[in-house]
Design a protein around this motif. Structure first.
Motif, short mmCIF file in Angstrom:
data_model
loop_
_atom_site.label_atom_id
_atom_site.label_comp_id
_atom_site.label_asym_id
_atom_site.label_seq_id
_atom_site.Cartn_x
_atom_site.Cartn_y
_atom_site.Cartn_z
N VAL A 107 0.68 -1.01 -0.05
CA VAL A 107 -0.09 -0.12 0.01
C VAL A 107 0.79 1.16 0.19
CG1 VAL A 107 -1.79 1.45 1.23
CG2 VAL A 107 -1.89 -1.07 1.19
N ILE A 143 -7.57 0.39 3.84
CA ILE A 143 -6.40 -0.32 3.68
C ILE A 143 -6.76 -1.76 3.98
CG2 ILE A 143 -4.15 -0.63 4.62
CD1 ILE A 143 -3.85 2.47 5.15
N LYS A 190 -1.52 -0.51 -4.35
CA LYS A 190 -2.52 0.27 -4.05
C LYS A 190 -2.18 1.33 -3.72
CE LYS A 190 -5.69 -3.28 -4.62
NZ LYS A 190 -6.61 -3.20 -5.46
N SER A 245 -6.43 -4.68 1.24
CA SER A 245 -4.85 -5.29 1.20
C SER A 245 -4.91 -6.32 2.23
CB SER A 245 -3.79 -4.40 1.67
OG SER A 245 -4.03 -3.94 2.97
#
Length: 221
Positions: A62, A151, A103, A155
């Motif tokens: 991320v 998040i 991401k 993820s």
């Protein structure tokens, strides 16, 4: 420092250092310090910044792009827009992350408006299609929780909610073990201090009288 399986925080020092640090500290609380990376020291003289930035993104899952009001309009000493320079650190970080399929979460701070395509070089225009999270200092906790949920949803990173329970369980087990060892030690000490007792007489047998030592000067019979 590679960031395997971690969250990488990208920011522009002249634009949002304090906000980026606040985001970093909150994400560390949620995911653990070993899972969040932010470059607070800068790049040392002589380092290959392209190679170093790429290395820092290795294994990153991320990227959180902290964007303030001056993020896109920052200029260098010659007055050129930094974001349009091929060697701009922020541009390299984002370009690398987008190119690797990492991401990317744009985080708008200090009232920054959403990005527009015309503000960005071609290799960063995909940022416009990323849903941004706005952080307002008046509702910072609620806004950061929204970021944490996003998040987690996008993820494989997990919030470390289990850690207090594990530590609490280990503490209770350790305390119980120490208490048990202490009790066993007390019982052993008591057993050593207790004088031996004469065996009880059999049923129907008179007890044996205790032996009396002979008086001084007495003759043996």
């Amino acid at each position: 420092m590679a960031t395997s399986g971690k969250i990488f925080i990208s920011y522009r020092r002249s634009d949002s250092s304090k906000d980026a640090r606040a985001v970093y500290e909150r994400l560390c609380r949620e995911f653990g310090e070993q899972k969040v990376f932010i470059d607070l020291e800068g790049i040392a003289p002589g380092d290959d910044f392209v190679e170093l930035l790429g290395h820092n993104l290795d294994g990153c899952e991320v990227l959180v792009a902290v964007i303030g009001p001056g993020w896109a309009s920052a200029r260098n000493e010659q007055g050129a827009l930094r974001l349009l320079e091929p060697d701009d650190f922020v541009r390299i970080e984002l370009r690398t992350a987008l190119g690797r399929g990492i991401k990317v979460f744009p985080v708008l701070v200090d009232g920054a408006p959403p990005l527009r395509a015309e503000q960005l070089p071609e290799d960063l225009q995909a940022l416009v299609r990323r849903q941004a999270v706005a952080l307002d200092y008046r509702r910072f906790d609620a806004d950061v929780k929204q970021l944490v949920r996003a998040i987690r949803a996008e993820s494989g990173l997990a919030v470390r909610r289990w850690l207090p329970y594990v530590l609490g369980s280990l503490f209770l087990v350790g305390a119980a073990a120490l208490f048990l060892m202490s009790r066993l030690g007390d019982a052993s000490t008591d057993a050593e201090r207790t004088p031996p007792q004469a065996p009880a007489p059999a049923i129907g047998q008179a007890p044996t009288p205790p032996s009396v030592p002979p008086a001084e000067g007495a003759q043996a019979a």
